[in-house]
Design a protein around this motif. Sequence first.
Motif, PDB file in Angstrom:
ATOM      1  N   ARG A 397       0.853  -1.185   0.000  1.00  0.00           N
ATOM      2  CA  ARG A 397       0.000   0.000   0.000  1.00  0.00           C
ATOM      3  C   ARG A 397       0.884   1.228   0.000  1.00  0.00           C
ATOM      4  O   ARG A 397       1.943   1.251   0.627  1.00  0.00           O
ATOM      5  CB  ARG A 397      -0.901  -0.008   1.228  1.00  0.00           C
ATOM      6  CG  ARG A 397      -1.609   1.295   1.406  1.00  0.00           C
ATOM      7  CD  ARG A 397      -3.037   1.309   1.134  1.00  0.00           C
ATOM      8  NE  ARG A 397      -3.721   1.842   2.317  1.00  0.00           N
ATOM      9  CZ  ARG A 397      -3.609   3.098   2.749  1.00  0.00           C
ATOM     10  NH1 ARG A 397      -2.831   3.967   2.125  1.00  0.00           N
ATOM     11  NH2 ARG A 397      -4.271   3.483   3.823  1.00  0.00           N
ATOM     12  N   PHE A 398       0.455   2.255  -0.714  1.00  0.00           N
ATOM     13  CA  PHE A 398       1.140   3.545  -0.740  1.00  0.00           C
ATOM     14  C   PHE A 398       0.275   4.574  -0.016  1.00  0.00           C
ATOM     15  O   PHE A 398      -0.927   4.380   0.156  1.00  0.00           O
ATOM     16  CB  PHE A 398       1.361   3.994  -2.186  1.00  0.00           C
ATOM     17  CG  PHE A 398       2.261   3.106  -2.981  1.00  0.00           C
ATOM     18  CD1 PHE A 398       3.635   3.246  -2.923  1.00  0.00           C
ATOM     19  CD2 PHE A 398       1.745   2.103  -3.785  1.00  0.00           C
ATOM     20  CE1 PHE A 398       4.472   2.427  -3.654  1.00  0.00           C
ATOM     21  CE2 PHE A 398       2.565   1.278  -4.528  1.00  0.00           C
ATOM     22  CZ  PHE A 398       3.938   1.438  -4.463  1.00  0.00           C
ATOM     23  N   GLY A 848       0.443   8.304 -11.295  1.00  0.00           N
ATOM     24  CA  GLY A 848      -0.446   9.205 -10.584  1.00  0.00           C
ATOM     25  C   GLY A 848      -1.601   8.423 -10.001  1.00  0.00           C
ATOM     26  O   GLY A 848      -1.543   7.202  -9.891  1.00  0.00           O
ATOM     27  N   ASP A 849      -2.655   9.113  -9.642  1.00  0.00           N
ATOM     28  CA  ASP A 849      -3.827   8.465  -9.063  1.00  0.00           C
ATOM     29  C   ASP A 849      -4.991   8.375 -10.043  1.00  0.00           C
ATOM     30  O   ASP A 849      -6.025   7.782  -9.736  1.00  0.00           O
ATOM     31  CB  ASP A 849      -4.301   9.252  -7.828  1.00  0.00           C
ATOM     32  CG  ASP A 849      -3.229   9.312  -6.748  1.00  0.00           C
ATOM     33  OD1 ASP A 849      -2.423   8.376  -6.671  1.00  0.00           O
ATOM     34  OD2 ASP A 849      -3.205  10.312  -5.996  1.00  0.00           O
ATOM     35  N   ALA A 850      -4.837   8.961 -11.227  1.00  0.00           N
ATOM     36  CA  ALA A 850      -5.948   9.026 -12.176  1.00  0.00           C
ATOM     37  C   ALA A 850      -6.389   7.634 -12.599  1.00  0.00           C
ATOM     38  O   ALA A 850      -5.564   6.726 -12.773  1.00  0.00           O
ATOM     39  CB  ALA A 850      -5.537   9.837 -13.400  1.00  0.00           C
ATOM     40  N   ASN A 851      -7.710   7.475 -12.769  1.00  0.00           N
ATOM     41  CA  ASN A 851      -8.234   6.226 -13.296  1.00  0.00           C
ATOM     42  C   ASN A 851      -9.317   6.535 -14.314  1.00  0.00           C
ATOM     43  O   ASN A 851      -9.777   7.669 -14.444  1.00  0.00           O
ATOM     44  CB  ASN A 851      -8.727   5.311 -12.180  1.00  0.00           C
ATOM     45  CG  ASN A 851      -9.809   5.951 -11.330  1.00  0.00           C
ATOM     46  OD1 ASN A 851     -10.237   7.083 -11.572  1.00  0.00           O
ATOM     47  ND2 ASN A 851     -10.262   5.230 -10.321  1.00  0.00           N
ATOM     48  N   LEU A 886      -3.266   1.439  -3.910  1.00  0.00           N
ATOM     49  CA  LEU A 886      -4.086   2.618  -3.637  1.00  0.00           C
ATOM     50  C   LEU A 886      -5.281   2.286  -2.751  1.00  0.00           C
ATOM     51  O   LEU A 886      -6.232   3.065  -2.657  1.00  0.00           O
ATOM     52  CB  LEU A 886      -4.550   3.261  -4.943  1.00  0.00           C
ATOM     53  CG  LEU A 886      -3.471   4.049  -5.694  1.00  0.00           C
ATOM     54  CD1 LEU A 886      -4.013   4.602  -6.995  1.00  0.00           C
ATOM     55  CD2 LEU A 886      -2.905   5.167  -4.841  1.00  0.00           C
ATOM     56  N   GLY A 887      -5.217   1.142  -2.103  1.00  0.00           N
ATOM     57  CA  GLY A 887      -6.239   0.814  -1.122  1.00  0.00           C
ATOM     58  C   GLY A 887      -7.336  -0.080  -1.664  1.00  0.00           C
ATOM     59  O   GLY A 887      -7.456  -0.325  -2.862  1.00  0.00           O
ATOM     60  N   ARG A 888      -8.155  -0.534  -0.727  1.00  0.00           N
ATOM     61  CA  ARG A 888      -9.227  -1.471  -1.060  1.00  0.00           C
ATOM     62  C   ARG A 888     -10.269  -0.869  -1.989  1.00  0.00           C
ATOM     63  O   ARG A 888     -10.917  -1.585  -2.757  1.00  0.00           O
ATOM     64  CB  ARG A 888      -9.909  -1.930   0.237  1.00  0.00           C
ATOM     65  CG  ARG A 888      -9.012  -2.713   1.167  1.00  0.00           C
ATOM     66  CD  ARG A 888      -9.604  -2.822   2.572  1.00  0.00           C
ATOM     67  NE  ARG A 888     -10.943  -3.398   2.553  1.00  0.00           N
ATOM     68  CZ  ARG A 888     -11.211  -4.702   2.499  1.00  0.00           C
ATOM     69  NH1 ARG A 888     -10.213  -5.571   2.436  1.00  0.00           N
ATOM     70  NH2 ARG A 888     -12.455  -5.135   2.509  1.00  0.00           N
ATOM     71  N   ASP A 889     -10.424   0.457  -1.955  1.00  0.00           N
ATOM     72  CA  ASP A 889     -11.449   1.097  -2.770  1.00  0.00           C
ATOM     73  C   ASP A 889     -11.013   1.345  -4.207  1.00  0.00           C
ATOM     74  O   ASP A 889     -11.812   1.766  -5.037  1.00  0.00           O
ATOM     75  CB  ASP A 889     -11.865   2.429  -2.140  1.00  0.00           C
ATOM     76  CG  ASP A 889     -12.493   2.237  -0.766  1.00  0.00           C
ATOM     77  OD1 ASP A 889     -13.055   1.154  -0.525  1.00  0.00           O
ATOM     78  OD2 ASP A 889     -12.391   3.160   0.057  1.00  0.00           O
ATOM     79  N   MET A 949      -6.209   1.291 -20.124  1.00  0.00           N
ATOM     80  CA  MET A 949      -5.909   1.690 -18.757  1.00  0.00           C
ATOM     81  C   MET A 949      -7.213   1.895 -18.000  1.00  0.00           C
ATOM     82  O   MET A 949      -8.096   2.616 -18.447  1.00  0.00           O
ATOM     83  CB  MET A 949      -5.089   2.970 -18.706  1.00  0.00           C
ATOM     84  CG  MET A 949      -4.835   3.442 -17.276  1.00  0.00           C
ATOM     85  SD  MET A 949      -4.122   5.088 -17.178  1.00  0.00           S
ATOM     86  CE  MET A 949      -4.169   5.373 -15.396  1.00  0.00           C
ATOM     87  N   VAL A 950      -7.314   1.263 -16.844  1.00  0.00           N
ATOM     88  CA  VAL A 950      -8.400   1.496 -15.911  1.00  0.00           C
ATOM     89  C   VAL A 950      -7.847   2.110 -14.634  1.00  0.00           C
ATOM     90  O   VAL A 950      -8.321   3.135 -14.162  1.00  0.00           O
ATOM     91  CB  VAL A 950      -9.170   0.193 -15.611  1.00  0.00           C
ATOM     92  CG1 VAL A 950     -10.199   0.400 -14.503  1.00  0.00           C
ATOM     93  CG2 VAL A 950      -9.853  -0.315 -16.881  1.00  0.00           C
ATOM     94  N   GLU A 951      -6.797   1.478 -14.086  1.00  0.00           N
ATOM     95  CA  GLU A 951      -6.131   1.971 -12.880  1.00  0.00           C
ATOM     96  C   GLU A 951      -4.634   2.138 -13.143  1.00  0.00           C
ATOM     97  O   GLU A 951      -4.072   1.444 -14.003  1.00  0.00           O
ATOM     98  CB  GLU A 951      -6.344   0.999 -11.717  1.00  0.00           C
ATOM     99  CG  GLU A 951      -7.781   0.885 -11.243  1.00  0.00           C
ATOM    100  CD  GLU A 951      -8.272   2.126 -10.518  1.00  0.00           C
ATOM    101  OE1 GLU A 951      -7.444   2.971 -10.139  1.00  0.00           O
ATOM    102  OE2 GLU A 951      -9.500   2.255 -10.340  1.00  0.00           O
ATOM    103  N   PRO A 952      -3.974   3.021 -12.415  1.00  0.00           N
ATOM    104  CA  PRO A 952      -2.531   3.182 -12.585  1.00  0.00           C
ATOM    105  C   PRO A 952      -1.767   2.022 -11.962  1.00  0.00           C
ATOM    106  O   PRO A 952      -2.325   1.197 -11.248  1.00  0.00           O
ATOM    107  CB  PRO A 952      -2.241   4.486 -11.835  1.00  0.00           C
ATOM    108  CG  PRO A 952      -3.302   4.545 -10.776  1.00  0.00           C
ATOM    109  CD  PRO A 952      -4.531   3.931 -11.403  1.00  0.00           C
TER     110      PRO A 952
END
Length: 982
Positions: A397-398, A848-851, A886-889, A949-952
């Motif tokens: 986890r970050f 990054g965090d973009a999805n 980036l976590g469970r969510d 791409m869906v998640e980074p």
Amino acid sequence: MLALGFVLLSLVARIHAISSLPCTSTSEGFPIVQDGQAIPILVSVEDWEGVHIAVESFASDIERVTGIKPEVVTQNATSATATRAVIIGTLGKSALLDGLETSEIEGEWEAFTTGVVSSPIPGVEEAYILAGSDKRGTIYALYEHSEQFGVSPWYWWADVPTPHKDELYVSTTGCSHGPPTVQYRGIFLNDEQPALQNWAMEKFTNGSGSAATGSPFNHLFYVNVFELLLRLKGNYLWPAMWSSAFAVDDSENQRLADIYGIAMGTSHQEPMSRASPPEWNIYGTGPWNYTSNSEAIYDYWVDGVERAKTYETVYTLGMRGAGDLPLDESTNIALLERVISDQREILTKSYGNTSISTIPQIWALYKEVEGYYEDGLRVPDDVTLLWADDNWGNIRRFPLEAERNRSGGAGVYYHFDYVGDPRNYKWITTVELPKVHDQMSLAIERNATRLWIVNVGDLKPYEREIEWFLSYGYDSSAWNADNLDTYVTRWAQRDFGLEETDAALVSSIVANLTRFNARRTPELLTAQTYSLVYYREAESVAQAWDALVEAAEGVNDKLADDFKPAFYQLVLHPVLASANLGKMLISAGTNALRASQARLSTNNLADDVLEKFDYDYELETRYHSLLDGKWNHIMDQTHLGYYYWQQPMMNTMPTITRVQGKKQALSGAMRLVVENNPGAWPGDNPNQCAQGYSCPPPSITIDAFDVFGNKYVDVGAGGPKAFTFNVSTNASWLTVEPAGGSVSADSPESRVFLSVDWDQLEAGSTSAVATFKSLDEDQHSLSVGVTVVASNTKPSVPADFTGFVESGGVVSFEAAHAARNTSVDEITWKELPGAGRTHSGVTPWPRGDANFTVGTGPSLEYDFFSVNDGVNATAHVYVSPSLNGLGRDQPLGLGIQLDASVNTTYFMPVSAPGTLPSVWTQFVANASVEIKVPFGAIEAGEHTFKLWMVEPAVVVQKVVIDLGGLKPSYLGPPESKYQYGV
């Protein structure tokens, strides 16, 4: 004025330093040694003791290079009589720097600046100044120059020779470095039995070790570690912990660490600067249980802080169970909050008027402790959250966006070595730098830069990887996914004195060595890991190892003798030992297969396994004999014959079998095996057909887009009788090479290749028979016909089509070989060279965090041609086993599309807080995650496959589309042929 800044240095033919800082010059700069004379070195008596130690090392380094040692003058005044001098000092600790312009580094962490100054102090007309903002800033300046002069940081730990120079010069414009990317950068000596401990016991003790614990890790050992860390721009250490206690084993350990400039910590499960459990077993009373025995544990922690507070210390907070196990199940968040509150109270009381927010503290979110955090346990803002990997290099986890501005920041606990499930890996390097860069660049992107610590086991044989990890933490701007090979090339130039071409070859050798070992760690390899039947996989792996050995030995042969011990330690031994083990297991697997096929060569393979098993020990002995036994025991680690996760007590040879070599097989002298079939002819064999007897003759299919361009038939001995054989065909389009030969007990195998002249064939399938006839020494003959089916698919593929073409019911391609790469919002798919098991990896970039929802984000497209109509297509997408950082969510996700059919997959299952998914063991053992997506029947013709791409942070390695012909293998089919349309 001394200016702080960076200037890039172009790559020259030979490099003495990996850094690009332009600190030294060839012949036109400021002379340090010239005409047989070295200018004196001036240092203030008030400066840090650690700086004085480093100054002496610096002077000795100059002597290593030139044979001339400069005089070190400890100044207690601000005047001197030297015309020229080197002046070394730390801001606030050296009057020699008074009056000089150093404002650009004042107050900075570990910064330095250098340059030539006229009349810096009375009596000195011109001086080269090395000024540090603090103790380590000064020390780093010194060791940066030492390395650029030609002294490798590994001159002692890996016996790298120092090239001689008659003269030394530094740049008149100087060089500088600002604060590092990561504040604390260190290593963890761990899992140190049997290798490091046995070696240290022999080299640094009289054989008895510490009176308290028996540990050999005294100050005589640790000063070598301290110096190495500083030369590598590290500043932090978790000391050896199992059966060792840093502060108890030698009363000089803590003091000298502080003097040298190393901030000491304790591991993730050793709170408050105490080595637990060894120290608790000696000094503690009662159980290690804060519910029932808090008073004793509290006092124990007080003593640890009182002992450490006068030294630079990073305190580990929290608590795990005895022996690095989870706490008792009855433990709850409230108790852990009390533990941390009490520990903070101890620090507040012990440090008096010092604000606790200035005392470095970490809370390691390791294994189940991460679960406590996810369930709501919080620590004060000034405590560093130390996120951990999964012990296999995948950060769990970050910091999320809301967690990135905590005053204590965040860090990473990483692993190059591990003891535990699914199996230990601690024998030899399995660390791929592209993988480490992938994970640590994410840590930087997400502000986990307060502290990095990496478990390095015995330290050797992770020398190169340790240096890169610390270098990247020191200056992340220097290295990126595209220049990691440049790092290794410069490393090879520096440590082996190689020209750029040979150094680039070493870089390639190292990249393949670590790639091959990372595919599946040596401890997890079995005789059946690689397919012995399909895609020539095991053979290709063995051939790749052979090529690597040949290349490494070729470089070694070119080296001067004084470089060979270092090259053996850093390159040659890892290559030879890894190749030997890998090929040994392949031979063991092939031995068992050939026994089932009644082939006499079974016995040759048994002999080969035994020979390689003995050679494994010879390589270890060769290592231990280097330099009159300097490294005796450092390769003691067992690595063959694992029965479960823990190391075997002895190396055990892989299981082998033998056939009765003096007796003929029932079926006769000749044994025939065709490619892609584990059966053997003539006679019965369980693998010939499902029935296992009365099976039809062998057959083999070759298609026009076959990756290898041919198929083979092995002709083997079925006993001691020698025989000759010939091969005839009933079709002119079928070529046989060789068309005959001889087989005997001394030469029990011959391989025949079958290929097709496609110009003679129309579209579609055409059959022929290749007849293998043998005649043994008793004039007994055998004849076996092999049906060869030629599938000419060339006419069905349009000449103007560009893309991959199906062969054998499969289309396979590397993820980096896309036809089109579409960007969205300045995010694109980027290749990570060297990542993955077969070629490389691709990932959305920048990080990054973009999805995105599938179909809206960056995409990769691949064109392929299916030659068969109406077959079911199933995509197998191989990705690196990253975790949901980036976590469970926001679990890792990927869009997979074939023509118009789209699928979104969240391939890494979400697990309970503090745990790993149930499939994790398989993922890390295989070094990949296989995503399997069925798409149903497709028509023959052109198709497009897309990755969205869906998640980074997703890294895709390879794609295989099964069109009905996929066979079992470890690495998947080799890449399909690519047609370039006209």
